[in-house]
Write a protein that holds these residues in place. Sequence first.
Motif, PDB file in Angstrom:
ATOM      1  N   GLY A 257       0.797  -1.223   0.000  1.00 33.18           N
ATOM      2  CA  GLY A 257       0.000   0.000   0.000  1.00 33.18           C
ATOM      3  C   GLY A 257       0.826   1.267   0.000  1.00 33.18           C
ATOM      4  N   LEU A 258       2.147   1.163  -0.043  1.00 32.43           N
ATOM      5  CA  LEU A 258       3.013   2.350  -0.043  1.00 32.43           C
ATOM      6  C   LEU A 258       2.763   3.175  -1.304  1.00 32.43           C
ATOM      7  N   GLN A 259       2.466   4.453  -1.119  1.00 34.44           N
ATOM      8  CA  GLN A 259       2.309   5.385  -2.226  1.00 34.44           C
ATOM      9  C   GLN A 259       3.496   6.335  -2.200  1.00 34.44           C
ATOM     10  N   VAL A 260       4.468   6.035  -3.039  1.00 33.12           N
ATOM     11  CA  VAL A 260       5.745   6.748  -2.993  1.00 33.12           C
ATOM     12  C   VAL A 260       5.551   8.201  -3.397  1.00 33.12           C
ATOM     13  N   ALA A 261       6.038   9.109  -2.558  1.00 28.25           N
ATOM     14  CA  ALA A 261       6.006  10.538  -2.862  1.00 28.25           C
ATOM     15  C   ALA A 261       7.399  11.077  -3.141  1.00 28.25           C
ATOM     16  N   TYR A 262       8.414  10.520  -2.459  1.00 27.94           N
ATOM     17  CA  TYR A 262       9.792  11.003  -2.616  1.00 27.94           C
ATOM     18  C   TYR A 262      10.749   9.824  -2.737  1.00 27.94           C
ATOM     19  N   VAL A 263      11.755  10.007  -3.579  1.00 22.21           N
ATOM     20  CA  VAL A 263      12.857   9.060  -3.707  1.00 22.21           C
ATOM     21  C   VAL A 263      14.133   9.819  -3.359  1.00 22.21           C
ATOM     22  N   SER A 264      14.843   9.368  -2.336  1.00 21.77           N
ATOM     23  CA  SER A 264      16.067  10.021  -1.887  1.00 21.77           C
ATOM     24  C   SER A 264      17.263   9.156  -2.249  1.00 21.77           C
ATOM     25  N   LEU A 265      18.254   9.774  -2.875  1.00 25.50           N
ATOM     26  CA  LEU A 265      19.453   9.069  -3.326  1.00 25.50           C
ATOM     27  C   LEU A 265      20.657   9.553  -2.531  1.00 25.50           C
ATOM     28  N   ARG A 266      21.521   8.627  -2.179  1.00 27.91           N
ATOM     29  CA  ARG A 266      22.740   8.978  -1.454  1.00 27.91           C
ATOM     30  C   ARG A 266      23.911   8.193  -2.051  1.00 27.91           C
ATOM     31  N   GLN A 267      24.929   8.922  -2.470  1.00 27.51           N
ATOM     32  CA  GLN A 267      26.135   8.341  -3.072  1.00 27.51           C
ATOM     33  C   GLN A 267      25.780   7.415  -4.245  1.00 27.51           C
ATOM     34  N   TRP A 268      24.810   7.879  -5.037  1.00 28.13           N
ATOM     35  CA  TRP A 268      24.345   7.069  -6.170  1.00 28.13           C
ATOM     36  C   TRP A 268      25.497   6.836  -7.163  1.00 28.13           C
ATOM     37  N   GLY A 269      25.591   5.625  -7.657  1.00 32.39           N
ATOM     38  CA  GLY A 269      26.638   5.278  -8.606  1.00 32.39           C
ATOM     39  C   GLY A 269      27.864   4.684  -7.973  1.00 32.39           C
ATOM     40  N   THR A 270      27.849   4.513  -6.637  1.00 29.23           N
ATOM     41  CA  THR A 270      28.987   3.931  -5.928  1.00 29.23           C
ATOM     42  C   THR A 270      28.537   2.679  -5.173  1.00 29.23           C
TER      43      THR A 270
END
Length: 375
Positions: A257-270
Amino acid sequence: MPSQRTLARLLTLHAWAGIVTGLLLFVVCFSGAVVVFKEEIDLWANPSLARLPHADAPVALDTVLAQLQARYPGATVETIALPDGVNPAYFAFLQEAGAPAAQRTKVALRADTGAVVGPVDSQLGQYLRMLHVFLFFGPRWIVGFLGVAMLVLIATGIVIHRKILAELFTQRWGRSLRVVLSDLHKSAGIWGLGFHILIAATGAWLGLAPLFEQGWAYVAGTAPAARAAAPGKARPAPAAMPSLDALQAAARQAVPGLQVAYVSLRQWGTAAAQVRFTGGLQDHLASTARVEFDAATGRVRARHDPRTAGFWSLANGLMEPLHFGDFGGLPLKWLYFFLGLTPAMLSLTGTLIWLDGRRQRAVRSGPALPAHPSP
């Protein structure tokens, strides 16, 4: 029935609590009434965004991320906000190469194609929210204490004005300014009583609960230890990243039932990359559900479902939607707006009543006129 002495003390407490916090309460309550339309204000301040088409099936997150990386090479994408019933676009918050550490650029993208529209010119709605929640630059607990002060004002006002039902329709327009203001003050307080208690209690919770949680964690010895950054520490090695859309599907499986509002990225690509999906729950008011992954491996690092995390977690998840009224569409926002103006009016009328009372006391205590004029 409280004694006259008790009533006098409560009246003094009510008056001084209102005077000391009156200006800040007016600012917080007025900005809170307006900020229920935060998304609509941002669209009004950016007409080009309001003209973008709403997409029944927004484009994939992977496409959005690829478009951002192509348009802003070298920039760090930190957060992606998904389209919703009000906002027709994706929004991304990124730090551009060479920009100051605290500076973020908000970029809009079309929901139907993922094409970059460009930086958002105005964030008026967000500035109003910052004013309401943080008084721009203050810690949130200051606004939390204002919620407590508002509860004190409500409690003392109820005891002082015991004949609440008799005063529901009392408004003596033909009397003095002080009487008119007093009747307006009591009427606004009585008619909006339930809403005022809700707003004060949820505002106090949102502002002070994190403070008490940190204090309890410190006393209990469960506070996370601060990690000192090792000088010259090497950046994590580059690594292939999985599909954001596949991770989003996994997040919805982890928290049904999760309705995603935000996607947070940290150190993406590593190899140390992490991604967190945050949002509300379908057919539920709680707004704090989230799932966090180790992006390189797809392993779930943490999940939070307010429905199964215990009473206090569920209560905390309900506070923000109840405080901001963002769960019932435009009709509920208008109701919150008009009711939200009443505590601001209470601060204003209460201050004017107090000032008029001081003026009248000064006149009564002034030097007496002589009985006969001196020769």
